[in-house]
Design an enzyme around this catalytic site. Structure first.
Site, PDB file in Angstrom:
ATOM      1  N   GLY A 197       0.813  -1.205   0.000  1.00  0.00           N
ATOM      2  CA  GLY A 197       0.000   0.000   0.000  1.00  0.00           C
ATOM      3  C   GLY A 197       0.842   1.248   0.000  1.00  0.00           C
ATOM      4  N   THR A 201      -0.480   4.398   5.186  1.00  0.00           N
ATOM      5  CA  THR A 201      -1.806   3.782   5.251  1.00  0.00           C
ATOM      6  C   THR A 201      -1.973   2.863   6.456  1.00  0.00           C
ATOM      7  OG1 THR A 201      -1.000   2.091   3.710  1.00  0.00           O
ATOM      8  CG2 THR A 201      -2.272   3.928   2.792  1.00  0.00           C
ATOM      9  N   GLY A 202      -0.922   2.656   7.241  1.00  0.00           N
ATOM     10  CA  GLY A 202      -1.059   1.881   8.476  1.00  0.00           C
ATOM     11  C   GLY A 202      -0.606   0.448   8.369  1.00  0.00           C
ATOM     12  N   GLU A 420      -5.647  34.085 -10.721  1.00  0.00           N
ATOM     13  CA  GLU A 420      -6.469  33.142  -9.964  1.00  0.00           C
ATOM     14  C   GLU A 420      -7.943  33.272 -10.332  1.00  0.00           C
ATOM     15  OE1 GLU A 420      -4.840  30.962  -8.518  1.00  0.00           O
ATOM     16  OE2 GLU A 420      -2.924  32.014  -8.572  1.00  0.00           O
TER      17      GLU A 420
END
Length: 641
Positions: A197, A201-202, A420
């Site tokens: 992953g 993401t752990g 912008e």
């Protein structure tokens, strides 16, 4: 600090032992036990008067006892007549050999002390060089650390947002709890689980939660810890790591960033004899060799599965791959609630709203968002963290910190405002563009101004019409400058927009087959690395005619987007002036405020220092929480320009 304390305590104990030995080896006799000191002439007078009962001669020291019971001691010169004088007066004479003041054992210890000190210092420094491994030559010992509950037990309750990955690993937890349940039916648990992953993401947290749920030992090591400058050290560490695992089975061995040691063999220098490949060979043998490793489960993590050796991924080794992706909106909400447990929240905080406004954020990004909000609240002296702080933290993570100290001239502010405004007006005019969340001319990060767009939800694919709309939006800044200031007065602020448009157009043509002229053919870049047998070569897979056709098609796509933006902004010139005027007045406008300006309605704000909150966040559609050029960031001039 703990190692320093242990070493200090060791040397203190050594010093105390030396002091004790010094006191132990001190000669037992001393001057206080020999009685009072008297002059030699007084001693002779006492002998002549018959007051001396007995005398002990030891070298030149004479000690003894008088008739009245008092003791004495004196130092005698070389007097050959002394013995005769004592015997004439009836004094009982005792002769003893002369003793040294220092014990011989202590003299030996003193002579060897410098050598012992050098040996101790050498052992100390060797232990420090080996990372405190306990052995002076422990190069081949594994550096795997055993995590216990002292480091904090992690369970599945502490992991949120990756429910599919957790369900994949529940089978591993069941096996570690009750191996007989599977072995009765002849089933074998996978020896290796590869967590794949993006960063943050752990993956590491998920591996720790498996060990916490099963309540088994958890060894952790990094892939780079195996590789040393000496050939064979990494292989020795792999063997030692598996030996430790077998002694503590059932257990989990977690290898983080396994791509550091598990890369494709044959792609490096040195043939098959370099250290990294020898380490990988040993790991392959240990995972599926003659020896059984029952109860030892290897969990590895990487974000580069494409570079791993195929032998590492075959059945019998890492035969189960678990994808740990970025969380969806529900997963982000659960992750936010986990990280908000330790933060005092205000009553207006809604995790669901924050989660809906942060698509593409990973677990680490959400943890950073909560931390930044807490820091902002503490900086302003608040006791709780409110929704306003979370919005500010989100803008900081996405767009960078505000640089209000940057001094810009009125002409530069005006050009930035129109730049912008061109991006924002094109985003509103194109139906396929994401809604505008915020536009600002306050410098943030490396940009002088930004327009952030908000996806309606999580998006996993993008179609051609949306890409063309984004290209037209990217061209809106440069087109606005040309319309207002003239073609000769355009700035270099559109450099990021041009780069983004070029990269996106090239991928549309060479990778995604979105060009009728080129067709659905994938073309890699000329410097792409490919594997040919056991070597890596540079592949030039484009002919000159094809390269020219690709460049021509990229130019055509960008020119079409440019003309599309020029047509829209020319038709809506009054709206362009209104947006630029609003940005010059308020500096930052939300999406709702931009719509109000275009309708001619006044802007009403709850807080004078911030635009009205839409209740939704903003992220780039690419999924990474960083500002990208297509959102309309006007880049500052490069140094030396």
């Amino acid at each position: 600090m703990n190692n320093f304390g242990r070493n200090l305590a060791l040397w203190v104990i050594v010093a105390l032992l030396l002091v004790a030995l010094f006191n132990l080896f001190q000669p037992s006799g001393n001057s206080s036990q020999r009685g009072m000191q008297v002059a030699y002439s007084d001693f002779l007078n006492e002998v002549q008067q018959g007051h001396v009962r007995d005398a002990t001669i030891q070298g030149r020291i004479v000690s003894g006892q008088l008739q009245d019971g008092r003791t004495f001691s004196t130092y005698t010169p070389e007097d050959p007549q002394l013995i005769s004088k004592l015997t004439e007066k009836g004094v009982r004479v005792v002769a003893r050999p002369e003793e040294s003041d220092v014990n011989p054992l202590f003299q030996i210890l003193i002579s060897w002390f410098p050598m012992l000190l050098l040996i101790g210092v050498w052992v100390f420094f060797m232990r420090q060089m080996q990372g405190g491994g306990g052995r002076a030559m422990g190069f081949g010992k594994s550096k795997a650390k055993l995590l216990t509950e002292k480091q904090g037990r992690v369970t599945f309750e502490d992991v949120a947002g990756i429910e599919e990955a957790k369900s994949e690993l529940e089978e591993v937890v069941d096996f570690l709890r009750d191996p007989q349940k599977f072995q009765r039916l002849g089933g074998k648990i996978p020896k290796g689980v590869l967590l794949v992953g993006p960063p943050g993401t752990g993956k590491t947290l998920l591996a720790r939660s498996v060990a916490g749920e099963a309540n088994v030992p958890f060894f952790t090591i990094s892939g780079s810890d195996f590789v040393e400058m000496f050939v064979g050290v990494g292989a020795s560490r792999v063997r030692d790591m598996f030996e430790q695992g077998k002694k503590n089975a059932p257990c989990i061995i977690f290898i983080d960033e396994i791509d550091a040691v598990g890369r494709h063999r044959g792609a490096g220098l040195g043939g098959g004899n370099d250290e990294r490949e020898q380490t990988l060979n040993q790991m392959l043998v240990e995972m599926d060799g003659f020896e059984s490793n029952e109860g030892v489960i290897i969990i590895a993590a990487t974000n580069r599965p494409d570079v791993l050796d195929p032998a590492l991924l075959r059945p019998g080794r890492f035969d189960r791959q678990v994808v740990v992706p970025n969380p969806d909106v529900n997963g982000r909400e659960r992750i936010l609630r986990v990280h908000m447990r330790k933060v005092p929240l205000a009553s207006d905080v809604e995790p669901k709203v924050i989660a809906r406004g942060t698509p593409g954020f990973s677990g680490a990004d959400l943890a950073n968002l909560v931390n930044e909000a807490a820091l902002l609240a503490a900086r302003t002296g608040r006791r709780t963290v409110g929704m306003h702080e979370f919005e500010q933290a989100k803008d900081k993570v996405l767009m960078g910190s505000e640089r209000r100290s940057l001094v810009m001239s009125e002409a530069e502010k005006r050009m930035t405002a129109y730049h912008e405004a061109g991006h924002a007006l094109m985003a509103i005019s194109e139906e396929e563009c994401d809604p505008v969340h915020k536009a600002t001319i306050i410098p943030r990060g490396r940009a002088l101004g930004l327009v952030m767009s908000l996806p309606e939800g999580d998006r996993y694919s993008k179609h051609k019409s949306k890409m063309n709309a984004e290209l037209a939006m990217a061209m809106g800044g440069r087109v606005a400058e040309e319309i207002i200031f003239g073609a000769d007065k355009v700035s270099n602020g559109a450099s990021g927009d041009i780069k983004m448009a070029t990269d996106l157009s090239r991928r549309m043509v060479t990778e995604w087959g979105m060009s009728d002229k080129i067709g659905m053919v994938a073309y890699g870049s000329n410097d792409q690395e490919v594997f040919l047998g056991h070597s890596v070569t540079q592949s030039k897979n484009l002919s000159e005619a094809t390269a020219q056709a690709i460049d021509s098609e990229i130019r055509s796509i960008i020119d079409t987007a440019y003309q599309r933006a020029k047509k829209t902004l020319t038709e809506r010139i009054e709206d362009l002036h209104a947006l630029a005027k609003g940005l010059l007045e308020y500096e930052t406008l939300s999406g709702d405020e931009i719509k109000s300006l275009l309708r001619g309605d006044p802007i009403v704000r709850d807080r004078p220092d911030e635009p009205v909150n839409q209740g939704r966040g903003s992220v780039p559609t690419s999924g990474r929480p960083n500002p990208r050029p297509e959102t309309g960031g006007m880049q500052p001039a490069p140094s030396g320009a």
